[in-house]
Scaffold this motif. Structure first.
Motif, PDB file in Angstrom:
ATOM      1  N   GLY A 513      -8.264  13.963  -8.463  1.00 16.62           N
ATOM      2  CA  GLY A 513      -9.347  14.819  -8.387  1.00 16.62           C
ATOM      3  C   GLY A 513     -10.195  13.728  -6.760  1.00 16.62           C
ATOM      4  N   THR A 514     -10.091  12.957  -6.283  1.00 24.62           N
ATOM      5  CA  THR A 514     -10.196  12.136  -5.183  1.00 24.62           C
ATOM      6  C   THR A 514     -10.304  13.251  -3.749  1.00 24.62           C
ATOM      7  OG1 THR A 514     -10.473   9.871  -5.932  1.00 24.62           O
ATOM      8  CG2 THR A 514     -10.449  10.412  -3.169  1.00 24.62           C
ATOM      9  N   THR A 515      -8.532  14.298  -3.698  1.00 25.38           N
ATOM     10  CA  THR A 515      -8.574  14.749  -2.504  1.00 25.38           C
ATOM     11  C   THR A 515      -9.188  15.680  -2.892  1.00 25.38           C
ATOM     12  OG1 THR A 515      -6.670  14.919  -4.467  1.00 25.38           O
ATOM     13  CG2 THR A 515      -6.489  13.411  -2.047  1.00 25.38           C
ATOM     14  N   ASN A 536      -3.613   1.054   5.164  1.00 30.85           N
ATOM     15  CA  ASN A 536      -3.650   0.840   3.876  1.00 30.85           C
ATOM     16  C   ASN A 536      -1.911   0.496   3.680  1.00 30.85           C
ATOM     17  OD1 ASN A 536      -5.874   1.075   2.350  1.00 30.85           O
ATOM     18  ND2 ASN A 536      -5.725   2.506   3.317  1.00 30.85           N
ATOM     19  N   MET A 537      -1.889   0.394   1.680  1.00 30.99           N
ATOM     20  CA  MET A 537       0.062   0.132   1.425  1.00 30.99           C
ATOM     21  C   MET A 537      -0.130   1.569   0.108  1.00 30.99           C
ATOM     22  SD  MET A 537      -1.907  -3.241   0.030  1.00 30.99           S
ATOM     23  CE  MET A 537      -0.403  -4.160  -0.362  1.00 30.99           C
ATOM     24  N   PHE A 538       0.630   2.636   1.645  1.00 34.67           N
ATOM     25  CA  PHE A 538       0.705   3.779   0.756  1.00 34.67           C
ATOM     26  C   PHE A 538       2.103   3.840   0.370  1.00 34.67           C
ATOM     27  CE2 PHE A 538      -2.342   5.208   3.869  1.00 34.67           C
ATOM     28  CZ  PHE A 538      -3.234   5.743   3.348  1.00 34.67           C
ATOM     29  N   GLU A 539       2.452   4.568  -0.763  1.00 29.92           N
ATOM     30  CA  GLU A 539       3.308   4.232  -1.299  1.00 29.92           C
ATOM     31  C   GLU A 539       4.610   5.547  -1.138  1.00 29.92           C
ATOM     32  OE1 GLU A 539       3.012   2.641  -5.194  1.00 29.92           O
ATOM     33  OE2 GLU A 539       2.619   0.592  -4.901  1.00 29.92           O
ATOM     34  N   CYS A 540       5.661   5.666  -1.013  1.00 27.67           N
ATOM     35  CA  CYS A 540       5.937   7.203  -1.305  1.00 27.67           C
ATOM     36  C   CYS A 540       7.253   7.002  -2.711  1.00 27.67           C
ATOM     37  CB  CYS A 540       6.847   7.744   0.260  1.00 27.67           C
ATOM     38  SG  CYS A 540       7.379   9.295   0.093  1.00 27.67           S
ATOM     39  N   ASN A 541       6.710   6.955  -3.691  1.00 25.88           N
ATOM     40  CA  ASN A 541       7.024   7.933  -4.824  1.00 25.88           C
ATOM     41  C   ASN A 541       6.246   8.720  -5.583  1.00 25.88           C
ATOM     42  OD1 ASN A 541       4.812   6.917  -6.388  1.00 25.88           O
ATOM     43  ND2 ASN A 541       5.727   4.752  -5.868  1.00 25.88           N
ATOM     44  N   CYS A 542       7.070   9.224  -6.695  1.00 28.91           N
ATOM     45  CA  CYS A 542       6.900  10.277  -7.698  1.00 28.91           C
ATOM     46  C   CYS A 542       5.273   9.927  -8.017  1.00 28.91           C
ATOM     47  CB  CYS A 542       7.116  10.604  -9.205  1.00 28.91           C
ATOM     48  SG  CYS A 542       8.696  10.381  -9.005  1.00 28.91           S
ATOM     49  N   ASP A 543       4.541   9.054  -7.940  1.00 28.07           N
ATOM     50  CA  ASP A 543       3.606   9.246  -8.666  1.00 28.07           C
ATOM     51  C   ASP A 543       2.405   9.849  -7.263  1.00 28.07           C
ATOM     52  OD1 ASP A 543       3.655   8.007 -10.782  1.00 28.07           O
ATOM     53  OD2 ASP A 543       2.989   6.314 -10.172  1.00 28.07           O
ATOM     54  N   SER A 544       2.955   9.421  -5.745  1.00 27.71           N
ATOM     55  CA  SER A 544       1.849   9.920  -4.594  1.00 27.71           C
ATOM     56  C   SER A 544       2.517  11.036  -4.081  1.00 27.71           C
ATOM     57  CB  SER A 544       2.298   9.294  -3.619  1.00 27.71           C
ATOM     58  OG  SER A 544       3.925   8.945  -3.543  1.00 27.71           O
ATOM     59  N   LEU A 545       3.533  12.398  -4.857  1.00 29.81           N
ATOM     60  CA  LEU A 545       3.630  13.563  -4.118  1.00 29.81           C
ATOM     61  C   LEU A 545       2.272  13.841  -4.052  1.00 29.81           C
ATOM     62  CD1 LEU A 545       7.101  14.667  -5.868  1.00 29.81           C
ATOM     63  CD2 LEU A 545       7.174  13.956  -3.284  1.00 29.81           C
ATOM     64  N   PHE A 547      -0.331  13.646  -3.332  1.00 27.94           N
ATOM     65  CA  PHE A 547      -1.275  12.765  -2.229  1.00 27.94           C
ATOM     66  C   PHE A 547      -0.246  12.717  -1.019  1.00 27.94           C
ATOM     67  CE2 PHE A 547      -1.749   8.773   0.692  1.00 27.94           C
ATOM     68  CZ  PHE A 547      -3.209   9.160   0.825  1.00 27.94           C
ATOM     69  N   ILE A 548       0.765  12.989  -0.621  1.00 24.80           N
ATOM     70  CA  ILE A 548       1.619  13.303   0.023  1.00 24.80           C
ATOM     71  C   ILE A 548       1.385  14.530   1.133  1.00 24.80           C
ATOM     72  CG2 ILE A 548       4.277  13.400   0.980  1.00 24.80           C
ATOM     73  CD1 ILE A 548       4.674  11.687  -0.687  1.00 24.80           C
ATOM     74  N   GLU A 549       1.689  15.936  -0.484  1.00 26.01           N
ATOM     75  CA  GLU A 549       1.383  16.947  -0.112  1.00 26.01           C
ATOM     76  C   GLU A 549       0.333  17.517   0.419  1.00 26.01           C
ATOM     77  OE1 GLU A 549       2.080  19.696  -3.816  1.00 26.01           O
ATOM     78  OE2 GLU A 549       2.341  21.484  -2.255  1.00 26.01           O
ATOM     79  N   LEU A 569       3.034   9.270   6.656  1.00 23.24           N
ATOM     80  CA  LEU A 569       3.217  10.325   5.304  1.00 23.24           C
ATOM     81  C   LEU A 569       4.153  11.488   4.723  1.00 23.24           C
ATOM     82  CD1 LEU A 569       1.409   7.727   3.064  1.00 23.24           C
ATOM     83  CD2 LEU A 569       4.000   7.419   3.220  1.00 23.24           C
ATOM     84  N   LYS A 570       3.353  11.643   6.310  1.00 19.33           N
ATOM     85  CA  LYS A 570       3.493  13.871   6.152  1.00 19.33           C
ATOM     86  C   LYS A 570       4.684  13.726   6.395  1.00 19.33           C
ATOM     87  CE  LYS A 570      -1.121  14.765   8.586  1.00 19.33           C
ATOM     88  NZ  LYS A 570      -1.688  15.360   9.383  1.00 19.33           N
TER      89      LYS A 570
END
Length: 585
Positions: A513-515, A536-545, A547-549, A569-570
């Motif tokens: 929603g934020t993006t 920030n404390m970015f994570e690269c996992n299933c929940d953040s896919l 966001f990465i995209e 992260l890109k």
């Protein structure tokens, strides 16, 4: 470049020639003969040691000549060397090696010269050659090693139209008639003299009585490690007998300005800018309460005082406050805990950053005559709460109050500042102070705010309604160095927002929603939206896919386009299929 001679291939229609930072030790005769259209010649820092008598032949139209930072002395300049430059207006000879006498005989040919910058020579005499500079308006000594200014030092300049003089030297002693020859003086700078107190220097202004001047700069004097200076009504009688627009008394180790000093000034209506920043002022608050008498004052700078420095130990036991007890002055009153403080009627800007006061609660203050005040900077002043209210400066446009402790804050604190455009309140504990502001009252009605800086306030969450009054006005929002883990602001409701700083928080990823809100804002923003996310404390996992995209495909400018953690992260997009398979199992 490393030319040893002036190049011969310079186009004949050249008007500006810069030969700086070369190794041209000698200028030969007729070096510039073909450059008849030249207006500006710069030979700065080129190891120049000698100039032949006809070196400038052909330069009748040159108006600006810079020979500074070389190795020139009196012997380097033959008597008629400037005979070929009759229209020269500006000459820079500063930072050469004149050590015993000035090249006044060479300069005497420059009857049209308006500006001269030259070394100030210790024990050097200004001889008769200078009196031919009939149009000289600006005289600067750089560097300057003059130690004594006597009543005879500048006699040769008597009746020359000098308007601007810079005597930033090594002065140890002055005689009070020194400036008498300068009948047309408009700008005076006597600064960076480490060995003379301001209180001993001020009497040099006595010959300027009843003059109209633009600026007197007496800053950065007396830099002894121990000691301080006290200014009295006697000193301000001398200062105030000149109708001057700007007084700069910054960094002089002033510890006290005695009560009655402002009152002693004759031309109170002339002063527009008063700078006493970076001194050691402490105690005797009466002079501050006399400022309202300066009816023409537009700007006052009292920032960065340092009264607890080692040389001011004797004053440590004197307490002070922004709003002292009402027996200090008749103009200061307290009625039902509301303090009335008169301001100069034309005051536009107050700079009081790092004002040293005893930690205290911010009182209820009613400023009078404050309708023209536009800027108020109290950054890093140790107020221990924000429960007091400030009234009487309703047209304020810039308010800086970083470093206050606003863990206790009246939610109507900003309500009188309806014209506010810039609000800076960093490190003010607003995260705690606004915990109970469920309806976003603190900024309600501030419809003209364009820039808000709430960085380093320990915000864990943001009320979605906090910035609703700024949907049509806000351009820049700074929320860096908080402890936010998510952002739930309706960014799409803003119409002008083009910079959002969320760096240095604890965000793991932005929700879908934020993006989407950010993309919508970017589409309608006049200037492309810039989003700062680094630190920030970015994570690269299933929940953040998702966001990465988004980081990969969005048109929002991220972190100034630089390679950051967000940029890293890109690269994770390349592994998107692998993550997708993992998430599906």
């Amino acid at each position: 470049m490393d030319f040893h001679t002036v190049p011969r291939h310079i186009p004949i229609n050249t008007t500006i020639l810069d030969l700086s930072s070369n190794n041209i030790a000698l200028l030969h005769n007729e070096t510039f003969m073909w450059l008849t259209k030249l207006r500006t010649l710069i030979i700065h820092t080129s190891r120049l040691r000698h100039i032949d008598v006809n070196a400038f032949k052909g330069l009748e139209n040159v108006q600006n000549l810079d020979l500074s930072a070389n190795s020139l002395d009196v012997g380097s300049l033959p008597m008629s060397v400037f005979n070929s430059t009759p229209n020269l207006l500006n000459l820079q000879l500063s930072d050469n090696i004149f050590s015993e006498e000035y090249p006044d005989k060479s300069l005497s040919f420059l009857t049209n010269l308006q500006s001269l910058s030259i070394n100030g020579i210790r024990n050097g005499r200004f001889r008769d050659g200078f009196k031919y500079l009939k149009k000289l308006r600006i005289l600067h000594f750089q560097p300057c090693f003059i130690t004594h200014l006597t009543n005879e030092t500048f006699l040769v300049f008597n009746n020359l139209p000098i308007e601007d003089i810079d005597i930033s030297c090594a002065i140890r002693k002055v005689e009070y008639g020194t400036l008498a020859p300068f009948k047309s003086l408009n700008v005076l700078k006597i600064s960076h003299n480490s060995f003379i107190r301001l209180s001993d220097l001020i009497p040099i202004l006595i010959p300027l009585k009843d003059r109209n001047m633009s600026e007197i700069d007496l800053s950065y004097n007396y830099r002894a490690r121990t000691g301080s200076d006290i200014l009295t009504p006697k000193h301000f009688t001398i200062l105030g007998q000149i109708c001057v627009k700007s007084f700069i008394l910054a960094k002089n180790q002033i510890s006290v300005i005695r009560t009655g000093s402002i009152s002693a000034m004759k031309y109170k209506n002339c002063l527009e800018h008063f700078d006493i920043a970076r001194n050691n002022i402490y105690g005797d608050k009466g002079a501050a309460l006399e400022l309202f008498q300066l009816t023409g004052l537009k700007t006052v700078d009292a920032s960065q005082q340092d009264p607890l420095s080692p040389w001011n130990v004797g004053l440590r036991n004197h307490s002070t406050s922004m709003f002292p007890a009402n027996n200090v002055s008749e103009v200061y009153k307290m009625v039902n805990t509301i303090y009335t403080f008169p301001l100069p009627p034309n005051l536009e800007e107050i700079f009081a950053e790092r004002l040293v006061i005893k930690a205290t609660h911010l009182a209820n203050v009613n400023f009078t005559n404050g309708r023209k005040l536009r800027v108020l900077d109290f950054n890093w002043t140790p107020f221990s709460s924000c429960t007091g209210l400030i009234r009487g400066i309703d047209h304020l446009e810039i308010l800086k109050m970083s470093g206050f402790n606003c863990s206790l804050i009246d939610l109507s604190f900003f309500q009188s500042f309806k014209k506010l455009k810039v609000l800076e309140s960093r490190s003010a504990n607003l995260g705690r102070g606004l915990l109970d502001d469920k309806e976003g009252k603190i900024l309600k009605g501030l419809f003209e705010l364009q820039q808000i800086d709430f960085s380093a306030n320990q915000f864990k969450h943001l009320n979605p309604s906090l910035f609703r009054s700024q949907y049509k006005s806000l351009l820049k929002l700074y929320l860096s160095s908080n402890i936010l883990t998510e952002i739930n602001i309706k960014f799409s409701k803003f119409s002008k927002l083009n910079c959002i700083d969320l760096s240095g928080n604890r965000i793991r990823y932005l929700e879908t929603g934020t993006t989407k809100e950010l993309d919508m804002l970017n589409i309608k923003s006049i200037n492309k939206l810039e989003l700062l996310l680094q630190g920030n404390m970015f994570e690269c996992n299933c929940d953040s896919l998702h966001f990465i995209e988004w980081l990969h495909f969005t048109n929002v400018t991220l972190d100034n386009g630089e390679t950051t953690r967000a940029g890293t992260l890109k690269a994770a997009i390349k592994q998107q299929h692998l993550h997708s398979k993992i998430c599906m199992t």
